[in-house]
Design an enzyme around this catalytic site. Structure first.
Site, PDB file in Angstrom:
ATOM      1  N   ARG A  80       6.426  -1.146   2.507  1.00  0.00           N
ATOM      2  CA  ARG A  80       5.660  -2.288   3.019  1.00  0.00           C
ATOM      3  C   ARG A  80       5.027  -3.010   1.835  1.00  0.00           C
ATOM      4  O   ARG A  80       4.281  -2.397   1.072  1.00  0.00           O
ATOM      5  CB  ARG A  80       4.579  -1.781   3.984  1.00  0.00           C
ATOM      6  CG  ARG A  80       3.583  -2.843   4.398  1.00  0.00           C
ATOM      7  CD  ARG A  80       2.557  -2.307   5.401  1.00  0.00           C
ATOM      8  NE  ARG A  80       1.615  -3.366   5.718  1.00  0.00           N
ATOM      9  CZ  ARG A  80       0.301  -3.337   5.449  1.00  0.00           C
ATOM     10  NH1 ARG A  80      -0.259  -2.275   4.901  1.00  0.00           N
ATOM     11  NH2 ARG A  80      -0.458  -4.368   5.733  1.00  0.00           N
TER      12      ARG A  80
ATOM     13  N   HIS B 264      -1.870 -10.739   2.889  1.00  0.00           N
ATOM     14  CA  HIS B 264      -2.736  -9.627   2.485  1.00  0.00           C
ATOM     15  C   HIS B 264      -3.804 -10.205   1.549  1.00  0.00           C
ATOM     16  O   HIS B 264      -3.891  -9.858   0.381  1.00  0.00           O
ATOM     17  CB  HIS B 264      -1.908  -8.518   1.825  1.00  0.00           C
ATOM     18  CG  HIS B 264      -2.571  -7.162   1.819  1.00  0.00           C
ATOM     19  ND1 HIS B 264      -1.964  -6.039   2.317  1.00  0.00           N
ATOM     20  CD2 HIS B 264      -3.780  -6.758   1.369  1.00  0.00           C
ATOM     21  CE1 HIS B 264      -2.768  -4.994   2.166  1.00  0.00           C
ATOM     22  NE2 HIS B 264      -3.878  -5.404   1.590  1.00  0.00           N
TER      23      HIS B 264
ATOM     24  N   GLU C  13      -5.303  -6.514   8.116  1.00  0.00           N
ATOM     25  CA  GLU C  13      -6.727  -6.287   8.293  1.00  0.00           C
ATOM     26  C   GLU C  13      -7.548  -7.571   8.358  1.00  0.00           C
ATOM     27  O   GLU C  13      -8.359  -7.854   7.468  1.00  0.00           O
ATOM     28  CB  GLU C  13      -7.270  -5.391   7.176  1.00  0.00           C
ATOM     29  CG  GLU C  13      -6.569  -4.047   7.108  1.00  0.00           C
ATOM     30  CD  GLU C  13      -7.257  -3.046   6.181  1.00  0.00           C
ATOM     31  OE1 GLU C  13      -8.198  -3.434   5.484  1.00  0.00           O
ATOM     32  OE2 GLU C  13      -6.846  -1.879   6.183  1.00  0.00           O
TER      33      GLU C  13
ATOM     34  N   ASN D 201      -4.122   0.720  10.208  1.00  0.00           N
ATOM     35  CA  ASN D 201      -4.543   1.214   8.893  1.00  0.00           C
ATOM     36  C   ASN D 201      -5.769   2.083   9.106  1.00  0.00           C
ATOM     37  O   ASN D 201      -6.724   1.651   9.759  1.00  0.00           O
ATOM     38  CB  ASN D 201      -4.936   0.056   7.960  1.00  0.00           C
ATOM     39  CG  ASN D 201      -3.777  -0.880   7.661  1.00  0.00           C
ATOM     40  OD1 ASN D 201      -2.637  -0.628   8.059  1.00  0.00           O
ATOM     41  ND2 ASN D 201      -4.060  -1.948   6.948  1.00  0.00           N
TER      42      ASN D 201
ATOM     43  N   TYR E  69      -8.576   4.993   7.291  1.00  0.00           N
ATOM     44  CA  TYR E  69      -9.094   5.760   6.151  1.00  0.00           C
ATOM     45  C   TYR E  69     -10.189   6.742   6.544  1.00  0.00           C
ATOM     46  O   TYR E  69     -10.203   7.875   6.110  1.00  0.00           O
ATOM     47  CB  TYR E  69      -9.598   4.814   5.056  1.00  0.00           C
ATOM     48  CG  TYR E  69      -8.472   4.027   4.424  1.00  0.00           C
ATOM     49  CD1 TYR E  69      -7.740   4.568   3.375  1.00  0.00           C
ATOM     50  CD2 TYR E  69      -8.100   2.774   4.901  1.00  0.00           C
ATOM     51  CE1 TYR E  69      -6.679   3.883   2.809  1.00  0.00           C
ATOM     52  CE2 TYR E  69      -7.035   2.074   4.341  1.00  0.00           C
ATOM     53  CZ  TYR E  69      -6.332   2.635   3.298  1.00  0.00           C
ATOM     54  OH  TYR E  69      -5.270   1.965   2.748  1.00  0.00           O
TER      55      TYR E  69
ATOM     56  N   GLU F 167      -1.090   1.898   6.870  1.00  0.00           N
ATOM     57  CA  GLU F 167      -1.800   2.350   5.663  1.00  0.00           C
ATOM     58  C   GLU F 167      -2.582   3.608   5.988  1.00  0.00           C
ATOM     59  O   GLU F 167      -3.223   3.687   7.035  1.00  0.00           O
ATOM     60  CB  GLU F 167      -2.827   1.328   5.158  1.00  0.00           C
ATOM     61  CG  GLU F 167      -2.273   0.177   4.388  1.00  0.00           C
ATOM     62  CD  GLU F 167      -3.363  -0.784   3.907  1.00  0.00           C
ATOM     63  OE1 GLU F 167      -4.513  -0.363   3.685  1.00  0.00           O
ATOM     64  OE2 GLU F 167      -3.038  -1.974   3.776  1.00  0.00           O
TER      65      GLU F 167
HETATM   66  C1  PNW Z   1      -7.466  -1.690   2.775  1.00  0.00           C
HETATM   67  N1  PNW Z   1     -13.667  -1.404   4.380  1.00  0.00           N
HETATM   68  O1  PNW Z   1      -8.674  -2.246   2.370  1.00  0.00           O
HETATM   69  C2  PNW Z   1      -6.453  -2.675   2.268  1.00  0.00           C
HETATM   70  O2  PNW Z   1      -5.492  -3.063   3.210  1.00  0.00           O
HETATM   71  C3  PNW Z   1      -5.844  -2.291   0.969  1.00  0.00           C
HETATM   72  O3  PNW Z   1      -5.442  -3.447   0.290  1.00  0.00           O
HETATM   73  C4  PNW Z   1      -6.827  -1.444   0.158  1.00  0.00           C
HETATM   74  O4  PNW Z   1      -6.404  -1.208  -1.142  1.00  0.00           O
HETATM   75  C5  PNW Z   1      -7.020  -0.165   0.934  1.00  0.00           C
HETATM   76  O5  PNW Z   1      -7.427  -0.409   2.270  1.00  0.00           O
HETATM   77  C6  PNW Z   1      -8.007   0.800   0.296  1.00  0.00           C
HETATM   78  O6  PNW Z   1      -9.283   0.236   0.240  1.00  0.00           O
HETATM   79  C7  PNW Z   1      -9.878  -1.963   2.906  1.00  0.00           C
HETATM   80  O7  PNW Z   1     -14.641  -1.655   3.637  1.00  0.00           O
HETATM   81  C8  PNW Z   1     -10.984  -2.334   2.161  1.00  0.00           C
HETATM   82  O8  PNW Z   1     -13.802  -1.005   5.542  1.00  0.00           O
HETATM   83  C9  PNW Z   1     -12.234  -2.144   2.652  1.00  0.00           C
HETATM   84  C10 PNW Z   1     -12.388  -1.585   3.905  1.00  0.00           C
HETATM   85  C11 PNW Z   1     -11.298  -1.214   4.667  1.00  0.00           C
HETATM   86  C12 PNW Z   1     -10.033  -1.404   4.150  1.00  0.00           C
END
Ligand code: PNW
Length: 482
Positions: free
Chosen positions: A80, A124, A169, A298, A300, A375
């Site tokens: 991707r 993006h 996002e 996505n 995390y 992601e």
């Molecule tokens: C995503 N938050 O970014 C992006 O899609 C990527 O480009 C990035 O490198 C990756 O996650 C890791 O950070 C985010 O603050 C940035 O919630 C910030 C947030 C969430 C996703």
């Protein structure tokens, strides 16, 4: 599923990695490319750690062949990436620059020649600066410009790319870009951020229509959302209400129009002091509410919230970077807490149950819609050994935990078709610069040499066999340059 049961995935599962244009390409002034909001932002003193920029990044624009060969060697079957809007349409309007499109044609051909399925993200975060100068996402016009850009890219690559993602996002674009200002363009106007969110939704809808008009019917169109698993700190009514409010601002503001054709009423109520939503015009919601072919998720870390009056300990810790301005318009009475447990280098708590929870939520909210994890990954404190090898057992543990959660969700009835590890290689981590490393492949920022970490070996083995190797296996990473 016990520790010893092999975690096995369906044979057609896609094992990919993800990147984005500004984070990896560099070559910001080549072949007619003009500045995007991220060029302007990163070149503005004080905006990114150490004043770092994507001017060179990891020079993927010149090294894409090497990068594709590396993916193939690792065993990935999907990739991707995003197209840089100002490479294709330098002013954000009008005819395309062929040299810009040619780069992506060559990249896609290289991927296909190696048996790797490309998935294209159209946006993006690198809005052409000229469009920001005309008002950016808070202006309705930007959505129409996006549809024109989608048409151009769809026409150029639609014959060879089957998987399309309109936006990455939109929450970050709207609320980190226009409310907290920790992302480009760095504005701190909550009302503008709410308008931006709607115009991003509209852009998705108009862009989807534009893509479908020029592409073969077999192609799929989706969007990647950073949907948030929002958890209340306690079952107190005030904390439950806080969690619902954040759920509206993180998820409902996108899920509502995209999946159900309407914004949540509770979102209107909570944001009434900021906007009357009169920027939502007749017909907009129908334009946004297109049937999707899939949903991209996505993930995390989860979010833990309470009412701000809660006597719970802990300072504001929403993991969204340091800003005096909140990215949550109309939610100043909500407090964010650090969820318990181990954290990655971003300070984000590691909790795979949040991923399972979100997958099951989508499965209920959008029955029948195939899902992709577009992601997921971790920033770790990666350092080469004296022999040049990079061991990252923390990342292997993170991936094992989250992929196991995906597999558990499939067992619970979810239709998850693929997983894209963030990220293929270390890159420009936005406001954090190059300090945060998310890659499965290590990049030496002096030489730009790529060296697969042990997690790349581990993940490649999973991709080739469809079975997660035990996380403890001593994966031998490459030495530098091999
Ligand atoms: C995503 N938050 O970014 C992006 O899609 C990527 O480009 C990035 O490198 C990756 O996650 C890791 O950070 C985010 O603050 C940035 O919630 C910030 C947030 C969430 C996703």
């Amino acid at each position: 599923m016990s520790e010893t049961t092999p975690v096995t995935f369906p044979p057609a599962f896609l094992w990919g990695a993800a990147t984005s244009a500004y984070q990896i390409e560099g070559a910001v002034r080549e072949d007619g490319r003009t500045p995007s909001i991220w060029d302007t932002f990163s070149h503005t003193p004080g905006r990114t750690a150490g004043g770092e920029t994507g001017d060179i990044a990891v020079d993927h624009y010149h090294r894409y062949r090497e990068d594709v060969a590396l993916m193939a060697r690792l065993g990935l079957n999907a990739y991707r990436f995003s197209v840089s809007w100002p490479r294709v349409q330098p002013t954000g309007r009008g005819p395309a620059v062929q040299r810009g499109l040619d780069f992506y044609r060559r990249l896609v051909d290289e991927l296909l020649a190696h048996g790797i399925r490309p998935a294209v993200t159209l946006y993006h975060w690198d809005l052409p600066q000229e469009l920001e100068d005309a008002g950016g996402w808070p202006e309705r016009e930007t959505a129409y410009r996006f549809a024109e850009y989608a048409h151009i890219v769809g026409e150029a690559l639609g014959d060879r790319v089957e998987q399309w993602i309109t936006l990455n996002e939109p929450w970050c674009s709207a609320f980190l870009g226009y409310a907290s200002g920790v992302h480009a363009p760095g504005r701190t106007d909550p009302a503008a951020a709410l308008r931006a969110a709607h115009h991003l939704n509209l852009a998705h809808g108009l862009g989807t229509t534009a893509l479908r008009a020029v592409m073969p019917a077999r192609n799929t169109v989706t969007i990647s959302l950073n949907s948030t698993a929002v958890r209340p700190l306690s079952q107190r009514p005030a904390d439950l209400a806080a969690a619902r409010r954040i759920d509206d601002l993180a998820n409902g503001v996108f899920h509502g129009p995209l999946l159900h054709g309407a914004y949540p009423e509770s979102l209107f109520t909570a944001t009434a002091p900021l906007t009357d939503w009169s920027h939502v015009r007749d017909g907009d919601l129908a334009a946004v509410h297109q049937p999707l072919d899939a949903l991209g998720l996505n993930y995390y870390t989860p979010s833990l919230v309470s009412a701000a009056d809660s006597d719970a300990p802990g300072p504001r810790a929403d993991g969204h970077g340091a800003s005096a301005h909140s990215p949550w318009p109309g939610a100043d009475d909500v407090a964010f807490h650090q969820a318990p447990g181990e954290r990655t280098e971003m300070g984000w708590t590691i909790d795979p149950t949040g991923l399972h929870e979100l997958i099951m939520r989508y499965t209920r909210e959008a029955p029948g819609l195939p899902l992709y994890i577009t992601e997921n990954g971790a920033a770790c404190d990666d350092k080469p050994d004296p022999d040049g090898r990079v061991h990252d057992p923390e990342r292997i543990a993170y991936l094992h935990g989250h992929l196991s959660a995906v597999r558990r969700a499939i067992g619970d009835g979810a239709d998850v078709r693929g997983y894209y590890l963030w990220s293929l290689m270390d890159n420009f981590e936005w406001a954090y610069g190059y300090d945060k490393r998310f890659g499965a492949v290590y990049v030496d920022y002096g030489t730009l040499e790529r060296t697969p970490k042990s997690s790349a070996r581990w993940y490649g083995e999973a991709a080739r066999t469809g079975v997660l190797p035990a996380p403890g296996t001593p994966w031998t990473p490459d030495t530098a340059g091999t």
